[in-house]
Design a protein around this motif. Structure first.
Motif, short mmCIF file in Angstrom:
data_model
loop_
_atom_site.label_atom_id
_atom_site.label_comp_id
_atom_site.label_asym_id
_atom_site.label_seq_id
_atom_site.Cartn_x
_atom_site.Cartn_y
_atom_site.Cartn_z
N GLU A 1 -16.12 -5.08 -0.70
CA GLU A 1 -15.42 -6.11 0.06
C GLU A 1 -13.94 -6.13 -0.27
O GLU A 1 -13.09 -6.25 0.62
N VAL A 2 -13.61 -6.02 -1.54
CA VAL A 2 -12.21 -6.05 -1.95
C VAL A 2 -11.50 -4.79 -1.45
O VAL A 2 -10.38 -4.86 -0.93
N ALA A 3 -12.16 -3.65 -1.57
CA ALA A 3 -11.56 -2.39 -1.10
C ALA A 3 -11.31 -2.44 0.41
O ALA A 3 -10.23 -2.05 0.88
N GLU A 4 -12.28 -2.93 1.17
CA GLU A 4 -12.09 -3.05 2.63
C GLU A 4 -10.91 -3.96 2.96
O GLU A 4 -10.12 -3.67 3.86
N SER A 5 -10.79 -5.04 2.22
CA SER A 5 -9.71 -5.99 2.44
C SER A 5 -8.35 -5.34 2.14
O SER A 5 -7.40 -5.48 2.92
N LYS A 6 -8.26 -4.62 1.04
CA LYS A 6 -7.00 -3.94 0.67
C LYS A 6 -6.62 -2.91 1.74
O LYS A 6 -5.46 -2.82 2.14
N VAL A 7 -7.59 -2.11 2.19
CA VAL A 7 -7.32 -1.09 3.21
C VAL A 7 -6.79 -1.74 4.48
O VAL A 7 -5.78 -1.31 5.05
N THR A 8 -7.43 -2.80 4.92
CA THR A 8 -7.00 -3.51 6.13
C THR A 8 -5.60 -4.08 5.96
O THR A 8 -4.76 -3.95 6.86
N GLN A 9 -5.34 -4.71 4.83
CA GLN A 9 -4.03 -5.31 4.59
C GLN A 9 -2.92 -4.26 4.61
O GLN A 9 -1.87 -4.46 5.23
N VAL A 10 -3.13 -3.14 3.92
CA VAL A 10 -2.11 -2.09 3.86
C VAL A 10 -1.87 -1.49 5.23
O VAL A 10 -0.72 -1.29 5.65
N ASN A 11 -2.94 -1.18 5.95
CA ASN A 11 -2.79 -0.58 7.28
C ASN A 11 -2.08 -1.52 8.26
O ASN A 11 -1.23 -1.09 9.03
N GLU A 12 -2.41 -2.80 8.21
CA GLU A 12 -1.75 -3.77 9.09
C GLU A 12 -0.28 -3.94 8.72
O GLU A 12 0.59 -4.01 9.59
N PHE A 13 0.00 -3.99 7.41
CA PHE A 13 1.37 -4.13 6.93
C PHE A 13 2.21 -2.92 7.36
O PHE A 13 3.36 -3.06 7.80
N SER A 14 1.63 -1.73 7.27
CA SER A 14 2.33 -0.51 7.67
C SER A 14 2.64 -0.52 9.17
O SER A 14 3.74 -0.16 9.59
N ARG A 15 1.66 -0.90 9.98
CA ARG A 15 1.86 -0.95 11.43
C ARG A 15 2.92 -1.99 11.79
O ARG A 15 3.75 -1.77 12.66
N LEU A 16 2.87 -3.13 11.11
CA LEU A 16 3.83 -4.20 11.35
C LEU A 16 5.26 -3.71 11.11
O LEU A 16 6.19 -4.10 11.81
N HIS A 17 5.42 -2.84 10.12
CA HIS A 17 6.74 -2.30 9.79
C HIS A 17 6.99 -0.94 10.43
O HIS A 17 7.90 -0.22 10.06
N GLN A 18 6.13 -0.58 11.39
CA GLN A 18 6.26 0.63 12.20
C GLN A 18 6.29 1.91 11.37
O GLN A 18 7.09 2.81 11.61
N HIS A 19 5.38 1.97 10.39
CA HIS A 19 5.22 3.18 9.58
C HIS A 19 3.80 3.71 9.78
O HIS A 19 2.85 2.94 9.91
N PRO A 20 3.63 5.04 9.76
CA PRO A 20 2.29 5.62 9.96
C PRO A 20 1.46 5.73 8.68
O PRO A 20 0.43 6.40 8.67
#
Length: 108
Positions: free
Chosen positions: A81-100
């Motif tokens: 659960e924690v790993a899934e949460s971290k992955v989602t947070q990082v991917n969303e943060f990256s997209r928000l800042h327009q990074h791949p």
């Protein structure tokens, strides 16, 4: 009528049972992995490692260089659960800042 007294030993018919601790297995652990790309700035990757994985600047820089030179690197090991949460947070943060920048998880 007089009652005949029965010794106390004859009344106790219980069975003595030793209690044992329940067997509890640890949950499986998952590695959160950061994947290299040719477009995300190194400073942004260091920031992600500091913000989402609580690494100090020196350790975050080491992990970032590992990701840059080897293609991927482990950011941390967590329960599912924690790993899934971290992955989602990082991917969303990256997209928000327009990074791949991509983050994924693998069984440890």
């Amino acid at each position: 009528m007089a009652r005949k007294q029965i010794p106390a030993q004859e009344h106790e018919h219980g069975v003595m049972v030793e209690t044992s601790k329940p067997e509890v297995t640890r949950p499986p652990l998952f590695q959160v992995v950061l994947l290299n790309d040719d477009f995300t700035p190194m400073d942004f990757v260091v920031e992600v490692l500091q913000v989402f994985f609580a690494l100090n600047r020196e350790k975050a820089t080491q992990v970032m260089l590992h990701v840059h030179t080897r293609g991927k690197g482990v950011c941390g090991v967590y329960t599912r659960e924690v790993a899934e949460s971290k992955v989602t947070q990082v991917n969303e943060f990256s997209r928000l800042h327009q990074h791949p920048l991509l983050c994924s998880m693998e069984k440890a």
